[in-house]
Design an enzyme around this catalytic site. Sequence first.
Site, PDB file in Angstrom:
ATOM      1  N   ASP A  13      43.831 122.044  20.343  1.00  0.00           N
ATOM      2  CA  ASP A  13      44.540 120.868  19.817  1.00  0.00           C
ATOM      3  C   ASP A  13      45.291 120.271  21.012  1.00  0.00           C
ATOM      4  O   ASP A  13      46.287 120.824  21.473  1.00  0.00           O
ATOM      5  CB  ASP A  13      45.502 121.325  18.714  1.00  0.00           C
ATOM      6  N   LYS A  74      48.908 111.228  26.322  1.00  0.00           N
ATOM      7  CA  LYS A  74      47.970 110.859  25.248  1.00  0.00           C
ATOM      8  C   LYS A  74      48.291 109.473  24.676  1.00  0.00           C
ATOM      9  O   LYS A  74      47.411 108.797  24.144  1.00  0.00           O
ATOM     10  CB  LYS A  74      48.066 111.930  24.165  1.00  0.00           C
ATOM     11  N   GLU A 179      41.465 115.368  14.249  1.00  0.00           N
ATOM     12  CA  GLU A 179      42.574 116.280  13.921  1.00  0.00           C
ATOM     13  C   GLU A 179      42.718 116.592  12.421  1.00  0.00           C
ATOM     14  O   GLU A 179      42.787 117.766  12.047  1.00  0.00           O
ATOM     15  CB  GLU A 179      43.890 115.730  14.483  1.00  0.00           C
ATOM     16  N   ASP A 203      49.311 114.123   8.373  1.00  0.00           N
ATOM     17  CA  ASP A 203      49.499 114.725   9.700  1.00  0.00           C
ATOM     18  C   ASP A 203      50.403 113.842  10.561  1.00  0.00           C
ATOM     19  O   ASP A 203      49.968 112.832  11.116  1.00  0.00           O
ATOM     20  CB  ASP A 203      48.104 114.892  10.337  1.00  0.00           C
TER      21      ASP A 203
END
Length: 616
Positions: A13, A74, A179, A203
Amino acid sequence: MSEGNQAPAIGIDLGTTYSCVAVWRNDRVEIIPNDQGNRITPSCVSFKESERLVGDAAMNVAASNPVNTVFDAKRLIGRRFSDPLVQTDVMLWSFKVVAGHDDKPMIVINYMDEEKQFSAEEISSMILAKMKEIAEAYLGCTVKDAVITVPAYFSDSQRRATKDAGTISGFNVLRIMVEPTAAAVAYGLDKMFSSERNVLIFDLGGGTFDVSLLTMADGTIKVKSIAGDTHLGGEDFDNRMVNYFLEELKRKHKKDISNKSRALRRLKTACERAKRNLSFMAHTTIDIDGLYNGIDFESKISRAKFEELNMDLFEKCVELVEKCLKDAEMDKTSIQDVVLVGGSTRIPKVQQLLQDFFDGKELCKNIHPDEAIACGAAVQAANLSGQGNHKIKGLISHDVTPLSLGVGLIAGEMSVVVPRNTNFPTKKQKEVFTARDNQTSISSYVYEGERATISGNTLLSKLWLSGIPRSPRGVQKVGVCFNIDADGILSVSSEHESTGKKSSVTIRNVDPMRPKEEITRMLEEAERHKSEDERHKNRFVVRNSLENYIYGTRDTISTKRSASELSSPDTKRIKDEIKNAIQWLDENNFAEADVLVNKRKELETSWNPFITKGSS
Ligand code: AMP
């Protein structure tokens, strides 16, 4: 070692703030601790005079080496430097970011006494290399195969950039996995439901928010719809608090530290800690000795204030849940499980708003929010490398496309080939015909978006096929094939049926910097322009029918008439009129429906008596 003495495949992850690595071994998922014994590793890289630190070691020196410590990389992947969201972030970061080639954001670092520039992908590859190292130290062998996760809303270029980062760090990337799907796999691990269940994965991580609606049955997980925001997460909540204290500093100490990188970094770290505390306490304090120019900064913040600072962002999360349900055409009462993933779901207000939305339904908090994604990725890695056993072999996931994909037709029509929320991998084909007589080449423009007209959508690429034999319009056809692979990467090819000539392109290599994460904005726009789009759809129907009428009349005349009829004055007149009508169509590509209807009436008045006479 894993079953069969094969080096195990791992799941990673790659998070905005933290990364986590896991492996399927001994019939279960093991989260791999790093050299500090921590199960998650900061996605942080620090450059010193003589060394480069990654993870906890980098985080530990972030305050003393702020301008050369990079985090949140990211958030930059796949964006332009001039993107307003990047500009907002840059203001709060202690490291420098400049516009590189093609407006690509480049991180400027002083390393080994030299100024260097790194892309977000390069920083990500350093973090991935660290995760590889952690896994190898734990497993005692070289690791090659990995599944790496990305947010569901990552565009192809962002997925590709992440895959490239994996390759640069020495991995054989088995799959780029979304994800929320990884989280769903983790959730479904001990729940091989026999009857179908609808599960909503909420999430909320450090940098991104993803909501996905999935159905689970017999170990198969199908994504029904996704929604989210690539720029909404814990970092934004931290930043709101940072801004709040920056104002307080201005007020109380008459100091503006917004461009003092070291002080800013320390304030940000303190805010993040305070935010975590506020998930368990009603009040907390911020205490930073020698923050700037001898100021010892001490202040308090309540949970209520923190909630007030972020309420619009929390509410946005719930709005996106609503949207996800609407897209799947499902009612909230049909959701059996609402699963929380991501560190920021620990925020009580977020949980409360979500629970209220679901009319008080109990939320599932039994999967580890920090580890679930790596856990799902590890299961997928084991399955893909043939290392999974009966327990997980049946666990299959199908992801969906976030936006519709299609080709542009003459008159500006968007012809959808792969509708939004289609499961992939998938392959879909559309036939495109020549629009004019003697056309020797066909250009296929590939678009993405939800609008009825191409002008409202995004052009991804263009394919061009030449060498098509001269024929009347509509005779020659080209098959345009959209292929989305298991990583969600799209390739489009076109092939001329009779000559076998081909042309192909892998999309978004063409424009890797397109800020694709504006998906939410694009969907909202489509909604806003619904009535306008309906008008265009009607226009396309009327135009197609007029076009068919004109060319149909031409065919009737040329194929069904005797020689004497062909030379009659009526035929000559109509032939001329057909020629003019074709030219009129070409010149009036964007004519409105009422204009087209009138044109049709005019032509029918002139032609129908003659055609009817001929066919009776
Ligand atoms: P993830 O990307 O899922 O690892 O989530 C990281 C984010 O979760 C960071 O922004 C953290 O600050 C945030 N986070 C972790 N624990 C808590 C907590 N107890 N309360 C609020 N936010 C948290």
